[in-house]
Design a protein around this motif. Sequence first.
Motif, PDB file in Angstrom:
ATOM      1  N   PHE A   1       1.205  -0.779   0.125  1.00 35.86           N
ATOM      2  CA  PHE A   1      -0.314   0.007   0.092  1.00 35.86           C
ATOM      3  C   PHE A   1       0.819   1.257  -0.038  1.00 35.86           C
ATOM      4  CE2 PHE A   1      -1.249   3.626   2.893  1.00 35.86           C
ATOM      5  CZ  PHE A   1      -2.935   3.840   2.228  1.00 35.86           C
ATOM      6  N   VAL A   2       2.523   1.135   1.004  1.00 34.77           N
ATOM      7  CA  VAL A   2       2.841   2.558   1.176  1.00 34.77           C
ATOM      8  C   VAL A   2       3.234   2.140  -0.296  1.00 34.77           C
ATOM      9  CG1 VAL A   2       4.339   3.587   2.232  1.00 34.77           C
ATOM     10  CG2 VAL A   2       2.622   2.336   3.289  1.00 34.77           C
ATOM     11  N   SER A   3       3.630   1.689  -0.611  1.00 30.82           N
ATOM     12  CA  SER A   3       4.486   2.199  -1.655  1.00 30.82           C
ATOM     13  C   SER A   3       3.841   2.515  -2.988  1.00 30.82           C
ATOM     14  CB  SER A   3       5.106   0.278  -2.902  1.00 30.82           C
ATOM     15  OG  SER A   3       5.906  -0.539  -2.203  1.00 30.82           O
ATOM     16  N   PHE A   4       2.835   2.217  -3.471  1.00 33.01           N
ATOM     17  CA  PHE A   4       1.563   2.211  -4.629  1.00 33.01           C
ATOM     18  C   PHE A   4       1.559   3.838  -4.575  1.00 33.01           C
ATOM     19  CE2 PHE A   4       0.786  -1.699  -5.964  1.00 33.01           C
ATOM     20  CZ  PHE A   4       1.764  -1.495  -7.477  1.00 33.01           C
ATOM     21  N   LEU A   5       1.506   4.388  -3.048  1.00 31.53           N
ATOM     22  CA  LEU A   5       0.712   5.494  -2.560  1.00 31.53           C
ATOM     23  C   LEU A   5       1.981   6.135  -2.761  1.00 31.53           C
ATOM     24  CD1 LEU A   5      -1.597   6.952  -0.174  1.00 31.53           C
ATOM     25  CD2 LEU A   5       0.359   6.892   1.015  1.00 31.53           C
ATOM     26  N   VAL A   6       3.420   6.056  -2.149  1.00 30.19           N
ATOM     27  CA  VAL A   6       3.872   6.856  -2.728  1.00 30.19           C
ATOM     28  C   VAL A   6       4.743   7.405  -3.958  1.00 30.19           C
ATOM     29  CG1 VAL A   6       7.063   7.623  -2.095  1.00 30.19           C
ATOM     30  CG2 VAL A   6       5.091   6.362  -0.367  1.00 30.19           C
ATOM     31  N   CYS A   7       4.355   6.302  -4.957  1.00 28.73           N
ATOM     32  CA  CYS A   7       4.480   6.227  -6.550  1.00 28.73           C
ATOM     33  C   CYS A   7       3.498   7.493  -6.963  1.00 28.73           C
ATOM     34  CB  CYS A   7       4.620   4.612  -7.437  1.00 28.73           C
ATOM     35  SG  CYS A   7       5.689   3.549  -7.262  1.00 28.73           S
ATOM     36  N   VAL A   8       2.415   7.158  -6.575  1.00 28.77           N
ATOM     37  CA  VAL A   8       1.194   7.858  -6.949  1.00 28.77           C
ATOM     38  C   VAL A   8       1.931   9.784  -6.092  1.00 28.77           C
ATOM     39  CG1 VAL A   8      -0.650   9.016  -7.261  1.00 28.77           C
ATOM     40  CG2 VAL A   8      -0.881   7.112  -6.820  1.00 28.77           C
ATOM     41  N   VAL A   9       2.248   9.895  -4.938  1.00 27.03           N
ATOM     42  CA  VAL A   9       2.404  10.973  -4.569  1.00 27.03           C
ATOM     43  C   VAL A   9       4.237  11.291  -5.739  1.00 27.03           C
ATOM     44  CG1 VAL A   9       3.294  12.362  -2.956  1.00 27.03           C
ATOM     45  CG2 VAL A   9       1.978  10.746  -2.516  1.00 27.03           C
ATOM     46  N   LYS A  10       4.920  10.586  -5.984  1.00 27.96           N
ATOM     47  CA  LYS A  10       6.209  11.470  -6.222  1.00 27.96           C
ATOM     48  C   LYS A  10       5.561  11.502  -8.379  1.00 27.96           C
ATOM     49  CE  LYS A  10      10.969  10.882  -7.328  1.00 27.96           C
ATOM     50  NZ  LYS A  10      11.160  11.255  -8.879  1.00 27.96           N
ATOM     51  N   ALA A  11       4.821  10.881  -8.850  1.00 22.70           N
ATOM     52  CA  ALA A  11       3.841  10.862 -10.173  1.00 22.70           C
ATOM     53  C   ALA A  11       3.785  12.368  -9.811  1.00 22.70           C
ATOM     54  CB  ALA A  11       3.501   9.836 -10.589  1.00 22.70           C
TER      55      ALA A  11
ATOM     56  N   LEU B   1       8.845   6.664   8.063  1.00 20.44           N
ATOM     57  CA  LEU B   1       8.883   6.093   6.923  1.00 20.44           C
ATOM     58  C   LEU B   1      10.540   6.816   6.135  1.00 20.44           C
ATOM     59  CD1 LEU B   1       9.230   3.471   5.148  1.00 20.44           C
ATOM     60  CD2 LEU B   1       8.114   4.416   3.540  1.00 20.44           C
ATOM     61  N   GLU B   2      10.328   7.904   6.057  1.00 24.61           N
ATOM     62  CA  GLU B   2      11.278   8.606   5.222  1.00 24.61           C
ATOM     63  C   GLU B   2      12.325   9.024   6.380  1.00 24.61           C
ATOM     64  OE1 GLU B   2      12.133  14.035   4.558  1.00 24.61           O
ATOM     65  OE2 GLU B   2      10.770  13.275   4.775  1.00 24.61           O
TER      66      GLU B   2
ATOM     67  N   VAL C   1      14.360  -0.138  -7.648  1.00 19.61           N
ATOM     68  CA  VAL C   1      14.031  -1.482  -6.444  1.00 19.61           C
ATOM     69  C   VAL C   1      15.451  -2.793  -7.283  1.00 19.61           C
ATOM     70  CG1 VAL C   1      13.023  -3.270  -5.482  1.00 19.61           C
ATOM     71  CG2 VAL C   1      12.089  -0.645  -5.514  1.00 19.61           C
ATOM     72  N   ASP C   2      14.987  -3.109  -8.302  1.00 20.09           N
ATOM     73  CA  ASP C   2      15.973  -4.222  -8.922  1.00 20.09           C
ATOM     74  C   ASP C   2      17.152  -3.323  -8.945  1.00 20.09           C
ATOM     75  OD1 ASP C   2      13.517  -5.399  -9.433  1.00 20.09           O
ATOM     76  OD2 ASP C   2      13.061  -5.194 -11.646  1.00 20.09           O
TER      77      ASP C   2
ATOM     78  N   ALA D   1      15.072  -2.721  -0.279  1.00 24.63           N
ATOM     79  CA  ALA D   1      15.694  -2.228  -1.013  1.00 24.63           C
ATOM     80  C   ALA D   1      14.082  -1.529  -1.471  1.00 24.63           C
ATOM     81  CB  ALA D   1      15.637  -3.284  -3.052  1.00 24.63           C
ATOM     82  N   ILE D   2      12.799  -1.735  -1.189  1.00 19.79           N
ATOM     83  CA  ILE D   2      12.028  -1.235  -1.623  1.00 19.79           C
ATOM     84  C   ILE D   2      11.804   0.015  -0.675  1.00 19.79           C
ATOM     85  CG2 ILE D   2       9.240  -0.981  -1.293  1.00 19.79           C
ATOM     86  CD1 ILE D   2       9.260  -4.366  -2.103  1.00 19.79           C
ATOM     87  N   VAL D   3      12.328  -0.009   0.795  1.00 16.74           N
ATOM     88  CA  VAL D   3      12.023   0.842   1.473  1.00 16.74           C
ATOM     89  C   VAL D   3      12.975   2.014   0.881  1.00 16.74           C
ATOM     90  CG1 VAL D   3      12.475   1.262   3.523  1.00 16.74           C
ATOM     91  CG2 VAL D   3      10.946  -0.466   3.818  1.00 16.74           C
ATOM     92  N   GLU D   4      13.914   2.035   0.681  1.00 18.42           N
ATOM     93  CA  GLU D   4      15.296   2.724   0.535  1.00 18.42           C
ATOM     94  C   GLU D   4      14.786   3.453  -0.432  1.00 18.42           C
ATOM     95  OE1 GLU D   4      17.825   3.662   2.261  1.00 18.42           O
ATOM     96  OE2 GLU D   4      16.824   1.971   3.984  1.00 18.42           O
ATOM     97  N   VAL D   5      14.148   3.072  -1.424  1.00 21.29           N
ATOM     98  CA  VAL D   5      13.687   3.692  -3.025  1.00 21.29           C
ATOM     99  C   VAL D   5      12.407   4.686  -2.305  1.00 21.29           C
ATOM    100  CG1 VAL D   5      12.566   3.259  -4.882  1.00 21.29           C
ATOM    101  CG2 VAL D   5      14.953   2.360  -4.390  1.00 21.29           C
ATOM    102  N   LEU D   6      11.898   3.698  -1.435  1.00 20.71           N
ATOM    103  CA  LEU D   6      10.482   5.347  -0.962  1.00 20.71           C
ATOM    104  C   LEU D   6      10.752   5.896   0.293  1.00 20.71           C
ATOM    105  CD1 LEU D   6       7.875   2.305  -0.069  1.00 20.71           C
ATOM    106  CD2 LEU D   6       7.923   3.369  -2.440  1.00 20.71           C
ATOM    107  N   LYS D   7      12.183   5.832   0.424  1.00 25.83           N
ATOM    108  CA  LYS D   7      12.696   7.220   1.598  1.00 25.83           C
ATOM    109  C   LYS D   7      13.062   7.815   0.184  1.00 25.83           C
ATOM    110  CE  LYS D   7      15.297   5.486   4.481  1.00 25.83           C
ATOM    111  NZ  LYS D   7      16.221   5.083   5.065  1.00 25.83           N
ATOM    112  N   LYS D   8      13.463   7.700  -0.714  1.00 22.35           N
ATOM    113  CA  LYS D   8      14.527   8.795  -1.383  1.00 22.35           C
ATOM    114  C   LYS D   8      13.646   9.263  -2.059  1.00 22.35           C
ATOM    115  CE  LYS D   8      15.537   7.554  -5.330  1.00 22.35           C
ATOM    116  NZ  LYS D   8      16.137   6.394  -6.693  1.00 22.35           N
ATOM    117  N   TYR D   9      12.132   8.650  -2.655  1.00 21.07           N
ATOM    118  CA  TYR D   9      10.897   9.604  -3.045  1.00 21.07           C
ATOM    119  C   TYR D   9      10.071  10.791  -2.698  1.00 21.07           C
ATOM    120  CZ  TYR D   9      11.241   5.820  -6.956  1.00 21.07           C
ATOM    121  OH  TYR D   9      10.989   4.958  -8.695  1.00 21.07           O
ATOM    122  N   ILE D  10      10.108  10.487  -0.966  1.00 23.77           N
ATOM    123  CA  ILE D  10       9.538  11.026  -0.231  1.00 23.77           C
ATOM    124  C   ILE D  10      10.166  12.306  -0.247  1.00 23.77           C
ATOM    125  CG2 ILE D  10       8.742  11.373   2.531  1.00 23.77           C
ATOM    126  CD1 ILE D  10       8.365   8.430   1.995  1.00 23.77           C
TER     127      ILE D  10
END
Length: 735
Positions: free
Chosen positions: A375-385, A431-432, A513-514, A526-535
Amino acid sequence: MALARFKALDLAQSRQLTPVKVPSEKVTEYFGSLIFNEEAMRSLLSPDTFQRITKSIKEGHKIDRDTADEVAAAMKSWAVSKGASHYTHWFQPLTGTTAEKHDAFFDIVPGTGKAIEKFKGSALVQQEPDASSFPNGGIRSTFEARGYTAWDPSSPAFIMENAAGTSTLCIPSVFVAYTGEALDYKTPLLKSIELIDKAATKVMSEYFDRNTEKTIPTLGAEQEYFLIDEALFNARPDLLMSGRTVFGHAPAKGQQLEDHYFGSIPPRVNAFMVEFEIEAQRLGIPVRTRHNEVAPAQFEVAPTFEEVNLACDHNALLMDLMQKVAARHKFKVLFHEKPFAGINGSGKHNNWSLATDTGINVLGPSTKPKESLRFVSFLVCVVKAVHDNADLLRAAIATAGNEHRLGANEAPPAIMSVFLGSEMSRVIDTLENMPPMTEFKLEKGDNVYMKLGINKVPSLLLDNTDRNRTSPFAFTGNKFEFRAVGSSANSASAMTILNTIVADQLIQFRKDVDALIDTDLKKELAIVEVLKKYIKSSKRIIFEGNGYSDEWVEEAERRGLANIRSAPEALGVYTRKEVAELFEKYDIFTEKELHARYEIELENYIKKIQIESRVIGDLAINHILSTALKYQSQLVDNVKGQKDIGIEEKYYAPTVETIKRIAEYTAKIQILVDEMTEARKQANAIQDSAEQARLYGTKVKGYFDEIRYYVDKLELIVDDDEWPLVKYRELLMLR
């Protein structure tokens, strides 16, 4: 003109309730009875053909000619049984309305002169309307007329009942030029749906749920509108010509008591609502909510969520259906974003999410830690978009009508921001600020998500996120609500852009992530680190406060967020190189198609402001000034009469002051209208459409409010019996 006003008032006040025939069956029994759905196909097609057509629809495969012929025969048989005599490809050109060309279900047998019922697969699959007569942005010349409509099997055909007692089979279709360029809203939307399906499904299947094979963008479009008596509407030339009132003084009672919102629905309005809801449900449109909105005479209808292509089709069909039903109840539906000054305008709140074929709403919070990371992954990706493409989203909702509404005291501002709510903002902040982790050890009873701190997320529940009506893009529990879309807009335009930018971000998310996984970092880390960068890179767009306030405008400027106030400026985003590259990369628009849409939107903006300018000039000079000067003459005669019989000056001095004010206001109006007309001529002489739109939006439109100020002042002075225009109190209160 005043006579027309009072005749209209008499008509409006003498209206009786229009009887509504309510079906004796339950909604579940007649819902979808006028659509050629799976049930209808199963009963009329052979089992093999039924399997082929349903598989083609679900998987997006082309339909072969033999299958098309059998479907056409079944569709004709079904339509004729429903009283249809004609069929049409129902499509959505770039006019902002739907279009159709009706053909009869018969032909003449050569050499016999006899008529025969006919509807082949070729007619089902394709028609040929005139492509040069629809907006095309220069793609088609006048002599290049050929264009094609092509059947969209993913949206079911339906029966539209006509006023004459006949019916027409309507086949939802795309519309393209002879050379293949899209000339409609549906074609790019379908491409964006396919794009986000692949992008989101990859993320789901590789990181969260290997059983996911398909992801569908969903949409629930809340439709706001005004409902005005037909006679009153017809007595207002500005409503007839431009869809909004260019003049009109605010009534003593507007929306300030907030007593209309969710109030008791007036009987005539309720009868209209009941009838169009019944008709909509028979057409498979899942409308289920009706209520009074904030402004007097303003209402809302809302459906349940559907796949986004079907939802956009249904919203376009619903708007058409509402107008037809309103005519039977002697009403007129106003979809303009700002038909009345001083009270709320109307939007089309697009509630968007993503749902998988396994029954998961990826934007739905969960009590399970693993699902919370999803859920957090998709949420943050939408915010970043949204952060990275804020200007493009602003362009998606830029129209002449929405320009009157955006940034006003009731609508989301022209500054793009995202509202998450206090609880979600807390999770994002947590998370950030998590320290970087390269490895972790699990003790007995531990799990990876607790080690990552993701166990903080499950406390979120669906109703744990407040709503923010001032945010243009708000998270509302299990979806994002794009509130800035205008009420008259085709949702497909905004949804195409939203699908594309989110898909692009999800594709980048997988790459990022990959890349970390390739360094031997565990997937979850990896997912968490990418999300932190996006936030960190996008949190400046998150805003929880009052989007209507002046403080937010100042704060947004400090954050470096764009405040694109005018529609022409916003539309200019389409000309940016990076925007063209984004759409071309995914084959949503070619550069030619994108430029064509830019030109079409500019031309539409110019024409609408031009029409409003002409309406203002006509009403001001031919209706308002003439009426005010006649009334002024009556006052002058009155003053002369008082003088003649020896009344002291102090008693008629106020009347003299009124005469002077009328002279001042009428002179100002005449001067301003002349200047506006000259500004319009200067704008018309410009060949460059962008510069012409800019001049119309600044020089020409700049006179609107000033002319209105003096006209509305006159409305308070001139005898009510002489005033030519139906007043706001009459338009808004008589239902």
